[in-house]
Enzyme design. Sequence first.
Site, PDB file in Angstrom:
ATOM      1  N   HIS A  97       0.892  -1.113   0.148  1.00  0.00           N
ATOM      2  CA  HIS A  97       0.150   0.023  -0.076  1.00  0.00           C
ATOM      3  C   HIS A  97       0.956   1.282   0.005  1.00  0.00           C
ATOM      4  O   HIS A  97       1.741   1.172   0.821  1.00  0.00           O
ATOM      5  CB  HIS A  97      -0.908  -0.040   1.027  1.00  0.00           C
ATOM      6  CG  HIS A  97      -1.514   1.407   1.438  1.00  0.00           C
ATOM      7  ND1 HIS A  97      -1.438   2.083   2.559  1.00  0.00           N
ATOM      8  CD2 HIS A  97      -2.417   1.940   0.926  1.00  0.00           C
ATOM      9  CE1 HIS A  97      -2.208   3.146   2.269  1.00  0.00           C
ATOM     10  NE2 HIS A  97      -2.929   3.276   1.284  1.00  0.00           N
ATOM     11  N   SER A  98       0.385   2.122  -0.962  1.00  0.00           N
ATOM     12  CA  SER A  98       1.238   3.483  -1.005  1.00  0.00           C
ATOM     13  C   SER A  98       2.859   3.322  -1.126  1.00  0.00           C
ATOM     14  O   SER A  98       3.219   2.857  -2.051  1.00  0.00           O
ATOM     15  CB  SER A  98       0.852   4.157   0.252  1.00  0.00           C
ATOM     16  OG  SER A  98       1.357   5.604   0.172  1.00  0.00           O
ATOM     17  N   MET A  99       3.635   3.917   0.014  1.00  0.00           N
ATOM     18  CA  MET A  99       4.945   3.430   0.171  1.00  0.00           C
ATOM     19  C   MET A  99       5.419   2.237  -0.224  1.00  0.00           C
ATOM     20  O   MET A  99       6.327   1.816  -0.772  1.00  0.00           O
ATOM     21  CB  MET A  99       5.517   4.165   1.305  1.00  0.00           C
ATOM     22  CG  MET A  99       7.065   4.135   1.161  1.00  0.00           C
ATOM     23  SD  MET A  99       7.823   4.693   2.857  1.00  0.00           S
ATOM     24  CE  MET A  99       7.469   3.193   3.894  1.00  0.00           C
ATOM     25  N   ALA A 101       3.916  -0.063  -1.685  1.00  0.00           N
ATOM     26  CA  ALA A 101       3.379  -0.393  -3.007  1.00  0.00           C
ATOM     27  C   ALA A 101       4.753   0.001  -4.003  1.00  0.00           C
ATOM     28  O   ALA A 101       5.264  -0.783  -4.797  1.00  0.00           O
ATOM     29  CB  ALA A 101       2.252   0.365  -3.608  1.00  0.00           C
TER      30      ALA A 101
END
Length: 284
Positions: A97-99, A101
């Site tokens: 998720h986010s970072m 990812a």
Amino acid sequence: MQETHYKLPHITLSALVQGEAGLPPVLALHGWLDNAASFRALARHLPQVHLIAVDFAGHGFSQHRPKGVPYYLWDNVSDIMALADHLGLERFHLLGHSMGASVCSLIASLFPERVLSVSLIDGVAPLTDEPGDLPKLMALAMQQYQRVAQKRQVGYSRFEDAIEARMQGRFPLPDQVSAVALLKRALTMRDQRWYWHTDPRLRLASILRLSNAQVQSLLKHIQAPVLVCLAENGIATEVTYSLIKLVPNHRIDVKAGQHHFHMKNETAAQLACLINEHITTATR
């Protein structure tokens, strides 16, 4: 999910683990200033995998990097690969998720022979800087690192105040349940006050980032199938979509919600269906 600690040669990482070791291994990597608890809602709908949700260095209950050592995104890649080796995982699936990812994308590009599939949640690639901006940005970041040691935390007299602060942060959470899950791994009681034990250096500007050309080159080298799940009101921009197009084998799905939509039970169930299907197809 079971609390677990892994003592690696250079650092100790904490994780929340679910599922038997014989199931398909999935390394789950959280976002900036979050921790492994961000995957609790998803985990309830992923019983068919061996889920290892890791706290990055400086986050959750994982060890901080030594004093004077900056936090670089690619150091997280080294940490996760060291963990995979420690666990004896020759090949594994990635969920980020986010970072997290961004870290997944880097791992899949640098070590394609190790990665079976990649599932990205509202994130794709690292933030970049233009080469011409490097002197100014690097100087600013170094100045921040010099000043951070002089700052003192004020803390919170009530846990509820910390929850409210997190709920009103840059990336709002779906509900208080989500905030409590994250804060239980991010706060410590000391002298009758609650303090963040997340490393404050994580909030500083990056001393060095990759260039856009470097990130594009990395994305083009990803071989594993990539599922990109974006939030309708998340952080994706036109640049995000242009970067996704560089990934050879990808598909995109957009769901209603904000950046942390994977922590909302209803959306988590929908995302888990997509992730389960993606992992199953890649495992065949």
